[in-house]
Design an enzyme around this catalytic site. Structure first.
Site, mmCIF file in Angstrom:
data_model
loop_
_atom_site.group_PDB
_atom_site.id
_atom_site.type_symbol
_atom_site.label_atom_id
_atom_site.label_comp_id
_atom_site.label_asym_id
_atom_site.label_seq_id
_atom_site.Cartn_x
_atom_site.Cartn_y
_atom_site.Cartn_z
ATOM 1 N N TYR A 98 4.255 1.347 -0.567
ATOM 2 C CA TYR A 98 5.149 2.501 -0.452
ATOM 3 C C TYR A 98 6.053 2.438 0.779
ATOM 4 O O TYR A 98 7.239 2.832 0.696
ATOM 5 C CB TYR A 98 4.344 3.799 -0.487
ATOM 6 N N GLU A 140 -3.543 7.561 -7.658
ATOM 7 C CA GLU A 140 -3.786 6.149 -8.005
ATOM 8 C C GLU A 140 -5.130 5.673 -7.478
ATOM 9 O O GLU A 140 -5.879 4.972 -8.186
ATOM 10 C CB GLU A 140 -2.643 5.292 -7.464
ATOM 11 N N PHE A 389 7.112 4.467 -24.250
ATOM 12 C CA PHE A 389 6.906 3.054 -23.961
ATOM 13 C C PHE A 389 8.039 2.598 -23.054
ATOM 14 O O PHE A 389 9.207 2.646 -23.425
ATOM 15 C CB PHE A 389 6.897 2.214 -25.241
#
Length: 398
Positions: A98, A140, A389
């Site tokens: 990040y 996460e 998708f």
């Protein structure tokens, strides 16, 4: 929560940033890949980069996050954050990446907006970035812990045990752990990331929905060959590699299952609407409903170009027939058979029971159209869930 001082600055500058965010994203990726070419080679989808859709998705997510902080102080857009975090976890993104993104993103902002980026403006948008980044990192890391893997350490070897040609463009690959490790738990509707090494040495990654029962000792993914067109982008690098080069006995690197389009365990009626290869997560949901002895009403809807293009068509219908209270309706643009409908999906005469939870998967225009029809039938927006998708363009184009 965004500080009061930063909120005022972000509110004042959001129109200018929003108007320039496409140019900012373009320059950001140029700078990022110049400094870290391995990220384009081994992490980012080169096809999406070439088509420009990843840049649009980044722009949309940043603007949506900032707008949410202003409109709903003290809350976060958890649905958007969850979808991004699941994708990041499936790619092995870690907290250490990040600051790299931050560096090149803020260089791009300063270069595009010039003198408008005062220290006060930079500080305010810095706060927005780290609120979003830290929220994503927390989600996460929780996802990694749930799968009992170290942050970013998602890849395991899986061997192809069977290959089935479903249609001219769709192939199912059955997979089993090549190292004998246990099969990680999956939820109905989730996907895995598959990493392949291409002829130029790049290790490209794509996500594919699991089509088998979530509790199966093996895994199955159905891959559609992406054929490029001038307006839609290049051929799919990974899908064509899988179709042309991968056969029984080959080993692929596969992540644990992720994805937040997950069938909820409840007694509510369910509607599953898909188009094209978007049927794949619906197959997993139907397998789960059949195995769990579902008795509440289930409506199964699918649209495709033709019966021959409908991957897993027989399984799609057979699984619906296993349920005690289910109806299945298919629409085809051409070649509709008796009992099927021609044209685009039309819910005008589809009875949707009160309390229905709907799940959508397919091209964005299809999902937008179906969502509008469901809203008109009284299905609350909160009960309509979707899967995209590739980069999520829903927010970027809303």
């Amino acid at each position: 929560m965004l500080s009061e001082k930063s909120a005022e600055t972000v509110r004042a500058t959001l129109p200018a940033v929003g108007a320039a965010v496409g140019d900012i994203a373009e320059l950001f990726y140029t700078k990022l890949f110049a400094a870290h070419p391995e990220l384009l080679r081994d992490l980012f989808n080169r096809g999406n980069q070439a088509a420009g859709v990843q840049k649009q998705a980044l722009a949309g997510s940043i603007a949506a996050f900032a707008g949410h902080l202003l409109a709903h102080p003290g809350t976060r857009p958890d649905a958007m954050l969850s979808r991004i975090a699941h994708k990041h976890a499936s790619l092995g993104v870690t907290r250490e990446q990040y600051p790299v993104v931050h560096k090149h993103l803020f260089e791009a902002i300063a270069e595009i907006l010039g003198d408008a980026v005062t220290p006060e403006v930079a500080e305010a948008w810095d706060e927005v970035y780290w609120l979003m980044a830290n929220a994503l990192c927390a989600i996460e890391e929780r996802l990694y812990a749930e799968q009992q893997v170290a942050a970013g350490d998602v890849w395991r070897p899986w061997q192809v045990t069977a290959r089935i040609e479903e249609t001219a463009d769709c192939t199912t690959f059955h997979l089993a752990p090549a190292d004998g490790s246990p099969v990680p738990a999956a939820k109905p509707g989730q996907y895995v990331s598959v990493q392949v090494e291409l002829p130029d040495g790049a290790r490209q990654i794509r996500q594919y929905s699991l089509t088998g029962a979530p509790g199966s000792p093996t895994r199955a993914i159905t891959v559609k060959r992406i054929r490029g067109a001038a307006a839609a982008g290049p051929d799919g690098e990974v899908s064509n590699h899988l179709h042309d080069r991968v056969t029984v006995g080959d080993v692929l690197r596969v992540s644990p299952p992720y994805g937040d389009l997950v069938l909820q365990d409840s007694d509510a009626p369910v509607l599953l609407a898909s188009a094209g290869i978007g049927c794949t997560p619906m197959l997993s949901m139907l397998e789960h409903l059949a195995e769990s002895g579902r008795t509440a009403p289930v409506i199964v809807l699918h649209a495709d170009r033709s019966p021959a293009d409908h991957a897993l068509r027989s399984d799609h219908r057979a699984l619906a027939l296993k349920l005690t209270d289910a109806t299945a309706r298919f629409w085809y643009e051409a070649g509709a058979e008796p009992g099927d409908a021609e044209g685009r999906m039309d819910l005008a005469d589809v009875e949707v029971a009160p309390g229905t939870t709907a799940y959508l998967c397919g091209p964005l225009p299809f999902m937008r159209a179906v969502r509008e029809q469901l809203l008109a039938k009284g299905v609350p927006a909160a009960d309509i869930h979707y899967e995209v998708f590739g980069p999520d363009m829903w927010l970027a184009s809303a």
